[in-house]
Write a protein that holds these residues in place. Structure first.
Motif, short mmCIF file in Angstrom:
data_model
loop_
_atom_site.label_atom_id
_atom_site.label_comp_id
_atom_site.label_asym_id
_atom_site.label_seq_id
_atom_site.Cartn_x
_atom_site.Cartn_y
_atom_site.Cartn_z
N ALA A 67 0.84 -1.21 0.00
CA ALA A 67 0.00 0.00 0.00
C ALA A 67 0.87 1.25 0.00
CB ALA A 67 -0.94 -0.01 1.21
N MET A 68 1.95 1.22 0.77
CA MET A 68 2.85 2.38 0.83
C MET A 68 3.50 2.61 -0.52
SD MET A 68 3.74 4.75 2.82
CE MET A 68 3.53 4.25 4.51
N GLN A 69 3.91 1.55 -1.21
CA GLN A 69 4.51 1.68 -2.53
C GLN A 69 3.51 2.26 -3.53
OE1 GLN A 69 5.98 -2.26 -3.39
NE2 GLN A 69 8.09 -1.64 -2.95
N LEU A 70 2.26 1.80 -3.46
CA LEU A 70 1.24 2.31 -4.37
C LEU A 70 0.97 3.79 -4.14
CD1 LEU A 70 -1.15 -0.76 -4.30
CD2 LEU A 70 0.16 0.05 -6.27
N VAL A 71 0.88 4.17 -2.87
CA VAL A 71 0.65 5.59 -2.55
C VAL A 71 1.84 6.43 -3.01
CG1 VAL A 71 0.40 7.24 -0.65
CG2 VAL A 71 -0.91 5.12 -0.63
#
Length: 80
Positions: A67-71
């Motif tokens: 999720a952090m990578q996508l954000v």
């Protein structure tokens, strides 16, 4: 390597500032405080947005790191 001294700007004057100069300094300080407050509000708003995006990805089933990578990818799309 010797440490660099801080970049300080010293102001010295033999004269006491008059009323107009003092008012100009007060106005400049007020503008800087207002700009700082606006920047702080913007940062809080951006933090809420990023947190909401992150939580939406986690709720969709992605792991925390994914999720952090996508954000992060979404935030860096406009940069080149």
């Amino acid at each position: 390597m010797s440490p660099k001294p801080p970049n300080l700007h010293l102001v010295s004057s033999s004269e006491t500032p008059d009323g107009g100069e003092l008012q100009a300094m007060r106005d400049a300080i007020t503008r800087m405080k207002r700009n700082r407050d606006l920047l702080n509000e913007f940062c809080v708003e951006q933090a809420r947005f990023v947190r909401a995006e992150y939580l939406a990805y986690v709720e969709a089933g992605f792991t925390g790191p994914q999720a952090m990578q996508l954000v992060a990818a979404k935030l860096s799309l406009g940069r080149k």
